[in-house]
Design a protein around this motif. Structure first.
Motif, mmCIF file in Angstrom:
data_model
loop_
_atom_site.group_PDB
_atom_site.id
_atom_site.type_symbol
_atom_site.label_atom_id
_atom_site.label_comp_id
_atom_site.label_asym_id
_atom_site.label_seq_id
_atom_site.Cartn_x
_atom_site.Cartn_y
_atom_site.Cartn_z
ATOM 1 N N UNK A 1 24.326 -23.228 68.288
ATOM 2 C CA UNK A 1 24.013 -23.894 66.823
ATOM 3 C C UNK A 1 24.639 -22.904 65.841
ATOM 4 N N UNK A 2 24.822 -21.502 66.129
ATOM 5 C CA UNK A 2 25.495 -20.543 65.125
ATOM 6 C C UNK A 2 27.085 -20.685 65.471
ATOM 7 N N UNK A 3 27.319 -21.212 66.877
ATOM 8 C CA UNK A 3 28.916 -21.491 66.935
ATOM 9 C C UNK A 3 29.379 -22.626 65.934
ATOM 10 N N UNK A 4 28.605 -23.727 65.921
ATOM 11 C CA UNK A 4 28.985 -25.006 65.184
ATOM 12 C C UNK A 4 29.122 -24.556 63.669
ATOM 13 N N UNK A 5 27.970 -23.736 63.259
ATOM 14 C CA UNK A 5 28.155 -23.400 61.816
ATOM 15 C C UNK A 5 29.223 -22.510 61.404
ATOM 16 N N UNK B 1 26.627 -28.621 56.953
ATOM 17 C CA UNK B 1 26.377 -28.401 58.325
ATOM 18 C C UNK B 1 26.541 -26.782 58.472
ATOM 19 N N UNK B 2 27.245 -26.091 57.767
ATOM 20 C CA UNK B 2 27.398 -24.526 57.912
ATOM 21 C C UNK B 2 26.293 -24.080 57.452
ATOM 22 N N UNK B 3 25.684 -24.428 56.148
ATOM 23 C CA UNK B 3 24.276 -23.913 55.700
ATOM 24 C C UNK B 3 23.162 -24.287 56.347
ATOM 25 N N UNK B 4 23.018 -25.333 57.147
ATOM 26 C CA UNK B 4 21.959 -25.823 58.009
ATOM 27 C C UNK B 4 21.693 -25.242 59.232
ATOM 28 N N UNK B 5 22.914 -25.310 59.940
ATOM 29 C CA UNK B 5 23.197 -24.700 61.370
ATOM 30 C C UNK B 5 23.032 -23.073 61.190
ATOM 31 N N UNK B 6 23.575 -22.510 60.025
ATOM 32 C CA UNK B 6 23.361 -20.933 60.147
ATOM 33 C C UNK B 6 21.858 -20.604 59.848
ATOM 34 N N UNK B 7 21.199 -21.528 58.988
ATOM 35 C CA UNK B 7 19.530 -21.144 58.732
ATOM 36 C C UNK B 7 18.937 -21.438 60.089
ATOM 37 N N UNK B 8 19.042 -22.591 60.920
ATOM 38 C CA UNK B 8 18.459 -22.552 62.021
ATOM 39 C C UNK B 8 18.579 -21.644 63.141
ATOM 40 N N UNK C 1 28.397 -14.721 65.053
ATOM 41 C CA UNK C 1 29.060 -15.224 63.861
ATOM 42 C C UNK C 1 30.415 -14.179 63.347
ATOM 43 N N UNK C 2 30.362 -12.959 63.690
ATOM 44 C CA UNK C 2 31.413 -12.263 63.088
ATOM 45 C C UNK C 2 32.589 -12.146 64.004
ATOM 46 N N UNK C 3 32.150 -12.027 65.427
ATOM 47 C CA UNK C 3 33.597 -12.302 66.410
ATOM 48 C C UNK C 3 34.325 -13.583 66.321
ATOM 49 N N UNK C 4 33.455 -14.444 66.226
ATOM 50 C CA UNK C 4 34.060 -16.183 65.916
ATOM 51 C C UNK C 4 34.811 -16.056 64.608
ATOM 52 N N UNK C 5 34.484 -15.593 63.736
ATOM 53 C CA UNK C 5 35.096 -15.707 62.296
ATOM 54 C C UNK C 5 36.337 -14.999 62.433
ATOM 55 N N UNK C 6 36.290 -13.862 63.150
ATOM 56 C CA UNK C 6 37.312 -12.612 63.159
ATOM 57 C C UNK C 6 38.572 -13.435 64.149
ATOM 58 N N UNK C 7 38.145 -13.890 65.371
ATOM 59 C CA UNK C 7 39.045 -14.501 66.216
ATOM 60 C C UNK C 7 39.465 -15.962 65.563
ATOM 61 N N UNK C 8 38.654 -16.497 65.194
ATOM 62 C CA UNK C 8 38.986 -18.080 64.720
ATOM 63 C C UNK C 8 39.792 -17.820 63.845
ATOM 64 N N UNK C 9 39.586 -16.810 62.747
ATOM 65 C CA UNK C 9 40.421 -16.649 61.351
ATOM 66 C C UNK C 9 41.778 -16.415 61.995
ATOM 67 N N UNK C 10 41.976 -15.406 62.985
ATOM 68 C CA UNK C 10 43.255 -15.038 63.170
ATOM 69 C C UNK C 10 44.110 -16.114 63.976
ATOM 70 N N UNK C 11 43.403 -17.039 64.804
ATOM 71 C CA UNK C 11 44.069 -18.157 65.442
ATOM 72 C C UNK C 11 44.470 -19.256 64.314
#
Length: 573
Positions: free
Chosen positions: A21-25, A65-72, A136-146
């Motif tokens: 769920x965190x990945x989707x958000x 979706x980002x807000x709801x999934x992150x809260x869940x 969240x942080x590693x995905x944002x970091x790697x995803x942002x770079x890609x």
């Protein structure tokens, strides 16, 4: 940390769902700048309102979706962290309760209290943050770079050039930070110890007018803890400005290079805007990684301290031994003992008691009276010699079977913040009739019935709302309630008047025949009718026999008896 993973293992399914769920958000967060760039560069120039609204709706949907999934995901992470910490704290408490007295002496009570509170809290923070920010942080970091590589490879190279320096900052500071947090927790142990000493001895401190002295002592410990905390915090805090400096330097270079590329027509304005958004996301992700790094430094230090307790092996293991039928109920055979590696507290102590006999122990403070009792109940193992109960060595009797034989009143015993009934019953299935009889034998029934509520009357912790004599009688009632096989009274009548003490001894002699009794006292009148009296001096037996025998053969005992009872026939009777 390995032990902590075993606590997380049962929740692997919930954690996998939470991370999904965190990945989707997180992916939804990453899509927003890309959609914005597409709208600015590709949709707006078409002047197609329908497509603009469609892509705008996509942005709104991604945001929701980002807000709801992150809260869940955060709620699930908190639930897992809460359950893991609850179980860890419960197991730690159970382990502490099962530690031997030697292990508790080595670790110290303040340290155990800090591990059960502060260290479990730090571990909870680490477990929760690793689930919330660790995904969240590693995905944002790697995803942002890609994604920035697909938008603007040249500007991404500028960003990537900064990242190795950030990694060096994190690694360098972590090597210094974790040991500093360990020292900080040791300072917390010392602070807790001073607080416990002051709370327990508040009456002595006030009586001797030592409040100012204790305040100064606390101030020194407090300043030392603040110094350690400051050093650890300053060391860890250095990562934030260092990372900000490096990332903002990279942002400045990106703006300069991006401006030239837009002016040259090599890059579209929407791509630059999106790139700046992604750079902000990457910056926040790096700050999140830094926060994880700080919490993990504290948490890993605390996890090691918790594991130190949980990994302790039982040092009072059962030792197989054949019972010996000597006819004695209790037998000490050339027993010696020393606390830790210190000087011997007991040296070559031998005595035996038949069933139903009474042993009185007398001696100066520090002569080893309470140590004999601790060895009998196997709080410690003797360094030499052996102790037997009914022919069985105490180190061959399971603890539950051994301890149920005793009814004990310790020198500094505990009254719990509960009703009188619960303080006497102490979780044992004893009927009310038995409780009243025990209270009557302990000479406590009159004052209990006189209180409002009687046995339901509430007592404060340590029994501060009753007198010292009432507290001792209540504790004696607790020891007598289950009709023990062995009754131990460690200076249990020091606050009782002579008349009450005499009635108590008569009640025990008449109602508890067959119970082997050991009495530690400073009054000769409390011990003179014992079958055996053991006179101790600096851990050695200097006299053993009846009252009359010791009056003739033991000068130290005779001197005490004469000083307390006079030199007439009373002392010699």
């Amino acid at each position: 940390m390995r032990r902590l993973l075993t606590y997380l293992y049962p929740y692997r399914g919930r954690m996998a769902v939470q991370m999904t769920i965190k990945f989707v958000g997180t992916v939804m967060d990453l899509l927003l700048p890309w959609i914005l760039a597409t709208i600015i560069d590709d949709i707006v120039p078409l002047r197609d309102v329908r497509k603009i609204l469609l892509w705008g709706g996509a942005m709104i949907l991604c945001s929701i979706l980002a807000v709801v999934t992150n809260i869940m995901a955060n709620r699930m992470a908190s639930a897992v962290g809460r359950e893991v910490t609850r179980q860890l704290r419960q197991d730690l408490f159970s382990k502490i309760c099962s530690l031997s007295c030697g292990q508790v002496d080595r670790l110290t009570i303040p340290s155990l209290e800090a591990r059960l509170t502060t260290d479990t809290y730090n571990t909870h923070q680490m477990v929760t943050s690793m689930q919330r920010l660790g995904v969240r942080s590693p995905i944002l970091l790697l995803g942002g770079v890609l994604i920035t590589l697909t938008l603007e490879p040249v500007l991404t190279l500028v960003l990537l050039a900064v990242l190795p320096f950030i990694a060096l900052v994190i690694v360098g500071i972590s090597k210094k930070g974790i040991p500093l947090y360990t020292r900080t927790q040791q300072g917390v142990d010392r602070l807790v110890q001073v607080v416990r000493e002051n709370i327990s001895g508040i009456r002595v401190i006030k009586a001797l007018s030592k409040t100012e002295h204790e305040c100064q002592r606390f101030d020194q410990i407090n300043k030392e803890l603040v110094r350690r905390e400051t050093r650890a915090a300053v060391t860890m805090a250095a990562s934030n400005p260092a990372m900000n400096l490096l990332l903002n330097t990279g942002l400045t270079l990106i703006l300069v290079v991006g401006a030239f590329r837009v002016n040259s027509g090599l890059t579209k304005p929407g791509a630059i805007i999106a790139f700046l958004s992604y750079f902000t996301i990457i910056l926040n992700a790096m700050l999140g990684v830094n926060r994880i790094f700080v919490l993990c430094s504290k948490g890993s230090a605390s996890a090691r301290r918790i594991d130190e307790v949980l990994s302790l092996e039982e040092d009072l293991k059962l030792k197989p031994s054949e019972p010996v039928d000597t006819g004695d109920h209790i037998r000490f055979d050339h027993v010696s003992f020393a606390y830790g590696q210190g000087q011997e507290s007991l040296t070559d102590i031998s005595f035996s008691l038949r069933p139903g006999e009474t042993l009185g122990i007398m001696g100066a403070t520090g002569s080893g009276k309470t140590t004999i009792l601790s060895l009998l109940m196997r709080f410690y193992d003797p360094t030499q010699g052996e102790i037997r109960i009914s022919g069985r060595r105490v180190d061959s009797i399971p603890p539950d079977e051994l301890r149920v034989k005793f009814g004990v009143v310790f020198q500094n015993d505990m009254v719990f913040g509960d009703s009188i009934q619960e303080n006497i019953q102490l979780g044992r299935a004893l009927g009310m009739e038995r409780l009243r009889q025990a209270a009557a034998d302990a000479q406590a029934l009159d004052f209990i019935d006189a209180r409002e509520g009687g046995f339901d009357s509430h007592l404060t912790a340590r029994g501060t709302n009753i007198s010292g004599g009432q507290r001792q009688r209540l504790l004696i009632a607790r020891a007598l309630a289950a009709k023990p096989e062995i009754l131990i009274l460690d200076d249990a009548s020091s606050a009782l008047d002579y008349q009450t003490d005499a009635r108590l001894r008569q009640a025990i002699a008449g109602g508890y025949q067959g119970v082997t009794t050991i009495i530690v006292a400073q009054r000769v009148s409390s011990l003179r009718h014992s079958d055996h009296i053991l006179m101790l001096e600096e851990g050695r037996c200097i006299g053993c026999g009846t009252h009359d025998q010791l009056m003739k053969e033991c000068p130290a005992y005779r001197e005490i008896a004469i000083s307390q009872m006079g030199g007439g026939s009373d002392a010699a009777d």
